[in-house]
Design a protein around this motif. Sequence first.
Motif, PDB file in Angstrom:
ATOM      1  N   SER A 127     -42.721  12.561  40.834  1.00 59.90           N
ATOM      2  CA  SER A 127     -41.220  13.387  41.165  1.00 59.90           C
ATOM      3  C   SER A 127     -40.804  12.907  42.221  1.00 59.90           C
ATOM      4  N   HIS A 128     -40.680  12.814  42.746  1.00 52.65           N
ATOM      5  CA  HIS A 128     -40.250  12.013  44.055  1.00 52.65           C
ATOM      6  C   HIS A 128     -39.431  10.434  43.933  1.00 52.65           C
ATOM      7  N   ASP A 129     -40.744   9.709  43.724  1.00 53.88           N
ATOM      8  CA  ASP A 129     -39.667   8.005  43.369  1.00 53.88           C
ATOM      9  C   ASP A 129     -40.040   7.316  42.423  1.00 53.88           C
ATOM     10  N   ARG A 174     -32.169   7.114  38.288  1.00 53.84           N
ATOM     11  CA  ARG A 174     -30.709   7.298  38.289  1.00 53.84           C
ATOM     12  C   ARG A 174     -30.102   5.817  39.012  1.00 53.84           C
ATOM     13  N   ARG A 206     -30.917  19.110  43.583  1.00 48.53           N
ATOM     14  CA  ARG A 206     -31.761  18.144  42.975  1.00 48.53           C
ATOM     15  C   ARG A 206     -30.614  17.330  41.843  1.00 48.53           C
ATOM     16  N   LYS A 207     -31.150  15.497  43.084  1.00 46.57           N
ATOM     17  CA  LYS A 207     -30.305  14.096  41.999  1.00 46.57           C
ATOM     18  C   LYS A 207     -30.937  14.719  40.691  1.00 46.57           C
ATOM     19  N   THR A 227     -31.666  15.562  47.040  1.00 47.63           N
ATOM     20  CA  THR A 227     -32.895  14.874  46.946  1.00 47.63           C
ATOM     21  C   THR A 227     -33.455  14.491  45.764  1.00 47.63           C
ATOM     22  N   SER A 228     -34.549  13.572  44.952  1.00 45.70           N
ATOM     23  CA  SER A 228     -35.081  13.727  44.052  1.00 45.70           C
ATOM     24  C   SER A 228     -36.056  15.378  43.800  1.00 45.70           C
ATOM     25  N   ARG A 280     -38.123   8.704  39.561  1.00 44.18           N
ATOM     26  CA  ARG A 280     -36.850   8.919  39.696  1.00 44.18           C
ATOM     27  C   ARG A 280     -35.433   8.208  40.441  1.00 44.18           C
ATOM     28  N   ALA A 281     -36.400   7.964  41.070  1.00 44.50           N
ATOM     29  CA  ALA A 281     -35.228   6.847  41.911  1.00 44.50           C
ATOM     30  C   ALA A 281     -34.714   6.377  41.399  1.00 44.50           C
TER      31      ALA A 281
END
Lengths: 139, 495
Positions: B269-271, B277, A111-112, A90-91, B273-274
């Motif tokens: 932190s989640h959205d 990447r 963590r990716k 996951t991120s 970074r996607a």
Amino acid sequence: MSVDAILLVEDNPDDELLTLRALARNHIANQVAVARDGAEAIAYLEGAGGAALPALVLLDLKLPKLSGLEVLERIRAEPRTRRLPVVILTSSKEDRDLVAAYDLGVNSFVRKPVDFAEFVEAVRQLGLYWLVLNESAPA
Amino acid sequence: MHGRDAGGAAGAAAAPPRRRSTSVIAHWRRTGGWRDRMPGTAFGAALAILVGVFWLSFRNTERLIEDASWRQHTYQVIAEIRALLVGLIDAQAGARGYLLTGDERSLAPYRGGREEFALHFARLRALTADNPLQQRRLTAFEPPANAELDALERAIARRHEPSVGAVSPAAVTADRRAMADLRSRIAALEDEEHRLLVERDLAMRRSVRRADLSLWVGLAAGVALLAVAVLALRREISERRQAERAQLRLNVRLENANAELDAFCYSVSHDLRAPLRAIDGFSLALAEDLGDRLAAPEHELLARVRKAAQRMAQLIDDLLRLSRISRTSLALGSVDLSALAGEVAADLRTLDPSRQAAIAIEPAMRALGDERLLRIALENLLGNAWKFTRRRERARIEFRSERGGGGVVYVVRDDGAGFDMQYAGQLFGAFQRLHSSADFEGTGIGLATVARIVHLHGGRIWAEAAVGQGATLRFTLGDSDGAAAAEAAEKGAAG
């Protein structure tokens, strides 16, 4: 000899493509089944379409319908899938997610990294460990 | 605590930044302090009023008692005057009876009357010692009274002689005039006492009224004070309740804001970074797949795209950490700063084993603080020193403590690139960088994070530097007694 599949649970097409590329670059020959939300993942694991249990589940946390943690909870609650190796990929690395995931019995939490080269390396190590080194419980 | 004024936030590196925690207290003292002295003043006033009323009552009661005793005294004087008259009359009547009858038995009342007279006269003298008028009257009364008594005595002595027979009634009554004179003198004495009695009665009644009044005044003052106290208390309670409600609302809002911030950070932190990447991954994929079909400058462009994406990811991580630290509550304990710094230094060496750098850490530095946060602070401070001494062949980094400003000051010194003090003010702000990324990498959040951690501990941080001559960062942790508190905690744990 047929090689067990890898179930990749990932809703982001970019991430899906990148993960598939990373697997390919590491010459991981397993077939990859992709579930694009939590419900699809559960359906696959329940044997919809005659699918056998995968060798490994790569699970994202933020998913439509059922979250990654809910999917994990169901996998562990179901006798057929309870010993399945599940790696969260996951991120984020929020403490509460880590705690919840380990409480629910995840096998690994990765963590990716943003750097794709690092990600390829991470996938290489995961494949090597979970598909080659590690002995899973018999189905 | 010493009250410093409110002011500068994280900035101001040339002068030590002012302390936020104490300034809040100073502000509270400025605005709310008088309220704290109020109850004291009010209590003093109430006490003064009650003591005053009591004193008034006490004095009036004393006066009433005094007036009553004077009235009693007057009654006594009157009784003595009457007894004096009775004594005189007894003596006279006894003497007359004897003179008429020659019966010796009649002499007993005569003698008794005389004795009574003498006794009561002496008492009257003493009792009226305070009254010159009565004293003068008694003085004037004494010779004729004695003369009359002497006359009686002489008449009795003559009657003893055998030659003398019964005395004629006329002879016995010859002294009637003298007797009437004595009676009128006694009446005058008594009249005066009656006049005094009326006067003293009036005085006593006034005293009674005064005492009554002071009781009522006392009651009124007590009730008034009680009413004021109750009102003040009710106001205080309602104000406090209001403040509590406001505090509760504020807490709820703060909790909501924190929850929102939490959700925001999670999503960041989640959205965020996607896509980064994807940018990095597809750039690399492109570079790999095109391979030789791209010239070196084009590969360089793709590398830049990737670098930018990775840098943004680092920024996001650092920002999240900074924001998380601000919302952390301290888990205080005795922290071995020397050991912590040693671990951080070992990590730095592992990352770059080829570096020739001496890291000198003063042993046994202990402080009261949050170990996890202090580790982050030392990672940033020593990491900076490590980074900015990279160009030195033989770098020297120190971490030590010194006494100063009434407490322990921790010092991190390096002999690296340093910086221009002109820009020192920007040092502790987020995203502030004094070096180009080409010279030294970094997101500019490290020292902002350190400053937050130091401020959370109630400390200050400031820096000195010169270009090419290294930098010295100094910081304190909490009040001057922080170290002492740490030591005490240590001793408590040991003993």
